[in-house]
Design a protein around this motif. Structure first.
Motif, PDB file in Angstrom:
ATOM      1  N   VAL A  83       0.121  12.112  12.375  1.00 20.18           N
ATOM      2  CA  VAL A  83      -0.575  12.256  13.440  1.00 20.18           C
ATOM      3  C   VAL A  83      -1.025  10.802  13.974  1.00 20.18           C
ATOM      4  O   VAL A  83      -1.316  10.349  15.160  1.00 20.18           O
ATOM      5  N   LYS A  84      -1.138   9.878  12.987  1.00 24.80           N
ATOM      6  CA  LYS A  84      -1.724   8.609  13.347  1.00 24.80           C
ATOM      7  C   LYS A  84      -0.709   7.693  13.999  1.00 24.80           C
ATOM      8  O   LYS A  84      -0.776   6.729  14.992  1.00 24.80           O
ATOM      9  N   TYR A  85       0.828   7.418  13.455  1.00 25.49           N
ATOM     10  CA  TYR A  85       1.550   6.673  13.924  1.00 25.49           C
ATOM     11  C   TYR A  85       2.907   7.102  14.702  1.00 25.49           C
ATOM     12  O   TYR A  85       3.569   6.023  15.363  1.00 25.49           O
ATOM     13  N   ALA A  86       2.823   8.313  15.131  1.00 25.19           N
ATOM     14  CA  ALA A  86       3.838   8.866  15.784  1.00 25.19           C
ATOM     15  C   ALA A  86       3.748   8.471  17.398  1.00 25.19           C
ATOM     16  O   ALA A  86       2.534   8.143  17.754  1.00 25.19           O
ATOM     17  N   ASP A  87       4.831   8.058  17.959  1.00 25.56           N
ATOM     18  CA  ASP A  87       4.633   7.448  19.385  1.00 25.56           C
ATOM     19  C   ASP A  87       4.164   8.639  20.142  1.00 25.56           C
ATOM     20  O   ASP A  87       3.360   8.099  21.143  1.00 25.56           O
TER      21      ASP A  87
ATOM     22  N   VAL B 284       9.342  13.585  -6.707  1.00 25.82           N
ATOM     23  CA  VAL B 284       9.830  12.241  -6.811  1.00 25.82           C
ATOM     24  C   VAL B 284      10.406  11.807  -5.450  1.00 25.82           C
ATOM     25  O   VAL B 284      10.191  10.751  -4.869  1.00 25.82           O
ATOM     26  N   VAL B 285      11.283  13.071  -4.986  1.00 29.29           N
ATOM     27  CA  VAL B 285      12.019  12.978  -3.660  1.00 29.29           C
ATOM     28  C   VAL B 285      10.916  12.778  -2.716  1.00 29.29           C
ATOM     29  O   VAL B 285      11.118  11.785  -1.729  1.00 29.29           O
ATOM     30  N   MET B 286       9.976  13.725  -2.532  1.00 31.33           N
ATOM     31  CA  MET B 286       8.762  13.439  -1.711  1.00 31.33           C
ATOM     32  C   MET B 286       8.296  12.251  -1.694  1.00 31.33           C
ATOM     33  O   MET B 286       8.049  11.550  -0.578  1.00 31.33           O
ATOM     34  N   ALA B 287       8.167  11.611  -2.921  1.00 34.38           N
ATOM     35  CA  ALA B 287       7.388  10.394  -2.709  1.00 34.38           C
ATOM     36  C   ALA B 287       8.307   9.160  -2.193  1.00 34.38           C
ATOM     37  O   ALA B 287       7.772   8.331  -1.485  1.00 34.38           O
ATOM     38  N   LEU B 288       9.581   9.297  -2.307  1.00 38.27           N
ATOM     39  CA  LEU B 288      10.533   8.411  -1.940  1.00 38.27           C
ATOM     40  C   LEU B 288      10.519   8.263  -0.413  1.00 38.27           C
ATOM     41  O   LEU B 288      10.601   7.440   0.257  1.00 38.27           O
ATOM     42  N   VAL B 289      10.436   9.681   0.122  1.00 37.39           N
ATOM     43  CA  VAL B 289      10.296   9.644   1.676  1.00 37.39           C
ATOM     44  C   VAL B 289       9.154   9.087   2.415  1.00 37.39           C
ATOM     45  O   VAL B 289       9.033   8.672   3.237  1.00 37.39           O
ATOM     46  N   LEU B 290       8.025   9.300   1.401  1.00 36.07           N
ATOM     47  CA  LEU B 290       6.756   8.761   1.928  1.00 36.07           C
ATOM     48  C   LEU B 290       6.768   7.288   2.182  1.00 36.07           C
ATOM     49  O   LEU B 290       5.968   6.461   2.778  1.00 36.07           O
ATOM     50  N   LEU B 291       7.675   6.555   1.501  1.00 38.18           N
ATOM     51  CA  LEU B 291       7.906   4.960   1.745  1.00 38.18           C
ATOM     52  C   LEU B 291       7.828   4.850   3.183  1.00 38.18           C
ATOM     53  O   LEU B 291       7.962   3.609   3.600  1.00 38.18           O
ATOM     54  N   PHE B 292       8.469   5.597   3.965  1.00 37.38           N
ATOM     55  CA  PHE B 292       8.829   5.204   5.242  1.00 37.38           C
ATOM     56  C   PHE B 292       7.866   5.893   6.397  1.00 37.38           C
ATOM     57  O   PHE B 292       8.169   6.180   7.554  1.00 37.38           O
ATOM     58  N   ARG B 293       6.588   6.242   5.943  1.00 36.47           N
ATOM     59  CA  ARG B 293       5.851   7.049   6.699  1.00 36.47           C
ATOM     60  C   ARG B 293       5.413   6.181   7.876  1.00 36.47           C
ATOM     61  O   ARG B 293       4.869   7.089   8.987  1.00 36.47           O
ATOM     62  N   ARG B 294       5.318   4.903   7.785  1.00 31.02           N
ATOM     63  CA  ARG B 294       4.882   4.292   9.149  1.00 31.02           C
ATOM     64  C   ARG B 294       5.858   3.856  10.260  1.00 31.02           C
ATOM     65  O   ARG B 294       5.510   4.026  11.279  1.00 31.02           O
ATOM     66  N   THR B 295       7.100   3.585   9.556  1.00 32.47           N
ATOM     67  CA  THR B 295       8.137   3.165  10.451  1.00 32.47           C
ATOM     68  C   THR B 295       8.908   4.580  11.048  1.00 32.47           C
ATOM     69  O   THR B 295       9.286   4.574  12.365  1.00 32.47           O
ATOM     70  N   HIS B 296       8.957   5.671  10.221  1.00 30.45           N
ATOM     71  CA  HIS B 296       9.622   6.905  10.806  1.00 30.45           C
ATOM     72  C   HIS B 296       8.661   8.095  10.550  1.00 30.45           C
ATOM     73  O   HIS B 296       8.930   8.948   9.697  1.00 30.45           O
TER      74      HIS B 296
ATOM     75  N   PHE C  91       0.972  -0.979  -0.040  1.00 27.04           N
ATOM     76  CA  PHE C  91       0.097   0.040  -0.001  1.00 27.04           C
ATOM     77  C   PHE C  91       0.864   1.236  -0.156  1.00 27.04           C
ATOM     78  O   PHE C  91       0.566   2.209  -0.818  1.00 27.04           O
ATOM     79  N   ASP C  92       1.912   1.390   0.645  1.00 25.91           N
ATOM     80  CA  ASP C  92       2.709   2.577   0.911  1.00 25.91           C
ATOM     81  C   ASP C  92       3.506   2.647  -0.515  1.00 25.91           C
ATOM     82  O   ASP C  92       3.658   3.873  -0.741  1.00 25.91           O
ATOM     83  N   ALA C  93       3.974   1.585  -0.965  1.00 21.53           N
ATOM     84  CA  ALA C  93       4.520   1.691  -2.439  1.00 21.53           C
ATOM     85  C   ALA C  93       3.770   2.348  -3.620  1.00 21.53           C
ATOM     86  O   ALA C  93       3.755   2.968  -4.193  1.00 21.53           O
TER      87      ALA C  93
END
Length: 407
Positions: free
Chosen positions: A96-100, A47-59, A17-19
């Motif tokens: 907002v959803k995933y941050a600790d 494109v760089v913004m899109a690549l950064v979004l790949l890690f939106r759940r973990t970081h 889904f993230d990809a």
């Protein structure tokens, strides 16, 4: 059992889904090369913004910071809001959803509010600036609130799962404790049974010694009693080996007005069943007791198990079916087993004071019946009551092949 596939240490579905989300943002950036400000450079930022979004759940916090920096680059070079800036909203939702800590989401919301003002300032002069602020502010605020709502629900579900896991662990611990306590009681009672058998053997052996010369027939009968009692005690001891014995805590006293509790270390017998039934009748149960077949003499340990199964079945009926419930109690004797059946109609009224239990309900009965290789079945009836049926195999009579093997 369903096995969830893992990729990069995360569920494969989440990674896919993230990809897809990142690919969509990159595609929008590339397709707008000819029309959007910045051309190739603007597309590269997307494109760089899109690549950064790949890690939106973990970081999520780091992704939000990186996307904010890329959006600031757009503002500095004067490109204005672009189509791929939907990545900013995705990063805001993710933090907002995933941050600790929710603090990171609040900080991201403040940064997004500043971004709304900057984006409105770069809108064409044909539209009033406040219209841009209102539009971008509503969209950004809605995304932030949706993320907060999903975060709250996610944490609530995690709390429920943790609570359920904790309750499951507590139930398992209580079940193990109940089994250990019931085994302790079984061990104590079986020990008393074997001690009684040893006392009988000693008395009979002394009788053989004093009568063997004067009355050989009596001495032979006494010797037979010693042999039979020894076989029976040996069988009881073999069963006792499989029972773990641990120190037991003091037995609680009966509550005033409840059924009289039995004294500690007391070993009831089947001849006391009528008194037991009378006590439960006095407590409010309407008991109908019948017996089929020809009762036979049981080893003390097996006799005690039958008594305890009847006692626990009636106790459960009084606790759960209530005062005034009708209970049908049957003891079926056959050549190879004794079967205890207790069926209540479940139509009583709640008791004010619960009756003291002879053990730990089904756990205790199952442990007792299992010691003698018996079987226990319990469950609800179609009429709304409860049914307990225990089958206990009878030991072979002394002199049979099994009795000789035990000797």
């Amino acid at each position: 059992m369903t096995v969830e596939r893992i990729a990069f240490g995360r569920p494969l579905r989440s990674v896919a889904f993230d990809a897809a989300v990142s690919g969509l943002v990159a595609l929008v950036a590339v397709l707008g090369i000819a029309a959007q400000p910045g051309g190739v450079a603007g597309a590269a930022v997307g494109v760089v913004m899109a690549l950064v979004l790949l890690f939106r759940r973990t970081h999520p916090s780091a992704v939000a910071a990186g996307v904010a920096v890329l959006a600031l680059v757009q503002v500095v070079v004067g490109w204005g809001p672009l189509a791929y800036d939907v990545g900013v909203l995705i990063a805001l939702y993710s933090v907002v959803k995933y941050a600790d800590r929710l603090r990171d989401g609040i900080l991201a919301g403040i940064v997004a509010a500043v971004g709304v003002l900057l984006a409105a300032a770069q809108m064409p002069d044909t539209a009033p600036w406040w219209a841009g602020v209102l539009y971008y502010g509503l969209v950004t605020g809605a995304v932030w609130l949706v993320g907060l709502n999903v975060r709250t629900r996610r944490l609530y579900v995690l709390t429920l799962e943790e609570r359920a896991a904790t309750l499951e662990r507590e139930r398992e611990a209580e079940s193990r404790a109940a089994v250990a306590e019931e085994r302790t009681r079984i061990a104590r009672e079986l020990h008393d049974v074997v001690a009684h058998s040893m006392a009988v053997m000693i008395v009979q052996a002394d009788g053989v010694r004093f009568t063997i010369d004067r009355d050989p027939a009596t001495a032979r009968e006494a010797a037979k009693v010693v042999a039979d009692t020894g076989r029976q005690a040996l069988e009881e001891m073999r069963r006792l080996v499989g029972v773990l014995r641990e120190p037991s805590r003091p037995e609680p006293a009966a509550a005033p007005g409840a059924l009289d509790a039995e004294p500690a270390h007391r070993r009831p017998a089947l001849v006391e069943l009528p008194d037991l039934l009378d006590r439960f009748r006095a407590a409010g149960l309407r008991i109908t007791d019948t017996a089929t077949g020809t009762p036979v003499a049981l080893p003390p340990g097996l006799e005690l198990t039958v008594y305890r199964v009847v006692q626990e079945s009636l106790t459960n009926a009084l606790k759960h079916a209530g005062v005034g419930a009708a209970v049908e109690l049957r003891l079926d004797w056959s050549a190879d087993a004794v079967v205890v059946r207790a069926v209540d109609d479940g139509r009583g009224r709640p008791v004010v004071r619960p009756a003291p239990s002879g053990g730990h309900g089904l756990v205790g009965m199952r442990e007792r019946v299992g010691v003698y290789d018996g079987s226990l079945a319990a469950g609800p009836t179609l009429g709304g009551g409860w049914r307990v049926e225990a089958r206990l195999p009878l030991p072979s009579a002394p002199g049979t092949e099994e009795g000789k093997a035990a000797a």
